[in-house]
Design an enzyme around this catalytic site. Structure first.
Site, mmCIF file in Angstrom:
data_model
loop_
_atom_site.group_PDB
_atom_site.id
_atom_site.type_symbol
_atom_site.label_atom_id
_atom_site.label_comp_id
_atom_site.label_asym_id
_atom_site.label_seq_id
_atom_site.Cartn_x
_atom_site.Cartn_y
_atom_site.Cartn_z
ATOM 1 N N GLY A 91 52.379 49.127 46.384
ATOM 2 C CA GLY A 91 51.661 48.297 45.593
ATOM 3 C C GLY A 91 50.777 47.172 46.130
ATOM 4 O O GLY A 91 50.446 46.354 45.366
ATOM 5 N N HIS A 98 50.919 38.243 51.801
ATOM 6 C CA HIS A 98 51.272 37.166 50.705
ATOM 7 C C HIS A 98 52.967 37.560 49.965
ATOM 8 O O HIS A 98 52.910 38.902 50.117
ATOM 9 C CB HIS A 98 50.330 37.240 49.741
ATOM 10 C CG HIS A 98 49.971 38.508 49.019
ATOM 11 N ND1 HIS A 98 49.153 39.633 49.412
ATOM 12 C CD2 HIS A 98 50.407 39.289 48.013
ATOM 13 C CE1 HIS A 98 49.311 40.687 48.791
ATOM 14 N NE2 HIS A 98 49.816 40.374 47.940
ATOM 15 N N HIS A 100 54.965 36.871 46.754
ATOM 16 C CA HIS A 100 55.108 36.469 45.637
ATOM 17 C C HIS A 100 56.417 35.535 45.107
ATOM 18 O O HIS A 100 57.362 36.099 45.631
ATOM 19 C CB HIS A 100 55.056 37.551 44.649
ATOM 20 C CG HIS A 100 53.965 38.633 44.543
ATOM 21 N ND1 HIS A 100 52.973 38.542 43.792
ATOM 22 C CD2 HIS A 100 53.709 39.636 45.633
ATOM 23 C CE1 HIS A 100 52.080 39.424 44.028
ATOM 24 N NE2 HIS A 100 52.449 40.283 45.166
HETATM 25 P P1 5GP Z 1 49.630 42.685 45.592
HETATM 26 O O1 5GP Z 1 49.394 43.498 44.522
HETATM 27 O O2 5GP Z 1 48.582 42.844 46.607
HETATM 28 O O3 5GP Z 1 51.062 42.671 45.869
HETATM 29 O O4 5GP Z 1 49.417 41.201 45.039
HETATM 30 C C1 5GP Z 1 47.980 40.669 44.812
HETATM 31 C C2 5GP Z 1 48.032 39.743 44.013
HETATM 32 O O5 5GP Z 1 46.802 38.857 43.939
HETATM 33 C C3 5GP Z 1 48.028 39.985 42.571
HETATM 34 O O6 5GP Z 1 49.294 39.643 41.812
HETATM 35 C C4 5GP Z 1 46.902 39.646 41.803
HETATM 36 O O7 5GP Z 1 47.011 39.262 40.360
HETATM 37 C C5 5GP Z 1 46.620 38.384 42.783
HETATM 38 N N1 5GP Z 1 45.115 38.006 42.954
HETATM 39 C C6 5GP Z 1 44.047 39.288 43.124
HETATM 40 N N2 5GP Z 1 43.044 38.250 43.255
HETATM 41 C C7 5GP Z 1 43.338 37.064 43.116
HETATM 42 C C8 5GP Z 1 42.370 35.831 43.195
HETATM 43 O O8 5GP Z 1 41.024 36.031 43.167
HETATM 44 N N3 5GP Z 1 43.143 34.613 43.040
HETATM 45 C C9 5GP Z 1 44.331 34.662 42.718
HETATM 46 N N4 5GP Z 1 44.915 33.371 42.585
HETATM 47 N N5 5GP Z 1 45.303 35.797 42.563
HETATM 48 C C10 5GP Z 1 44.665 36.891 42.770
#
Ligand code: 5GP
Ligand code: ZN
Length: 112
Positions: A91, A98, A100
């Site tokens: 996901g 990054h 979380h």
């Molecule tokens: P992943 O799905 O890659 O594990 O997590 C990416 C995270 O980045 C998601 O939880 C999403 O809400 C967050 N995200 C995506 N675009 C932005 C943005 O422009 N600014 C911030 N602060 N978070 C973002």
């Protein structure tokens, strides 16, 4: 490179920052999945956890030091979760490493 989190790290795109130093940045997730939902990133581009090497792994300990401090400052004494999604099937939607940091509610295990 057209990378969203590189742009956030370079202040080209604004973010709600909670911690910053020379090497890492922590900012609030734009679409939070928990009362506290913060993303912690290395400022230097690393695509995912699969790209961590002996050469770049020093920043990972800094990220976890910051996570512990941020969780303490946010009052997450009862617990929190730190997770990184690596690759498409896990996901990962932004291809810049990054972590979380989520807290303020309970979490199930194993995750879906
Ligand atoms: P992943 O799905 O890659 O594990 O997590 C990416 C995270 O980045 C998601 O939880 C999403 O809400 C967050 N995200 C995506 N675009 C932005 C943005 O422009 N600014 C911030 N602060 N978070 C973002
Ligand atoms: Zn990047």
């Amino acid at each position: 490179m057209d990378c969203l989190f590189c742009k956030i790290a370079n202040n080209e795109i604004p973010s709600d920052k909670v911690y910053e130093d020379n090497d890492i940045l922590a900012f609030r997730d734009i679409k939070p999945n928990a009362p506290t939902h913060i993303l912690i990133i290395p400022k230097a581009h690393i695509a995912s956890a699969a790209e961590i090497t002996a050469e770049n792994s020093g920043v990972i300990s800094k990220i976890f030091e910051a996570a512990a401090k941020i969780a303490k400052d946010a009052g997450l004494e009862s617990g929190f979760r730190v997770v990184t999604n690596c690759g498409e099937s896990a996901g990962q939607s932004v291809m810049h490493l990054h972590f979380h940091l989520m807290g303020g509610r309970s979490f199930s295990w194993p995750p879906g």
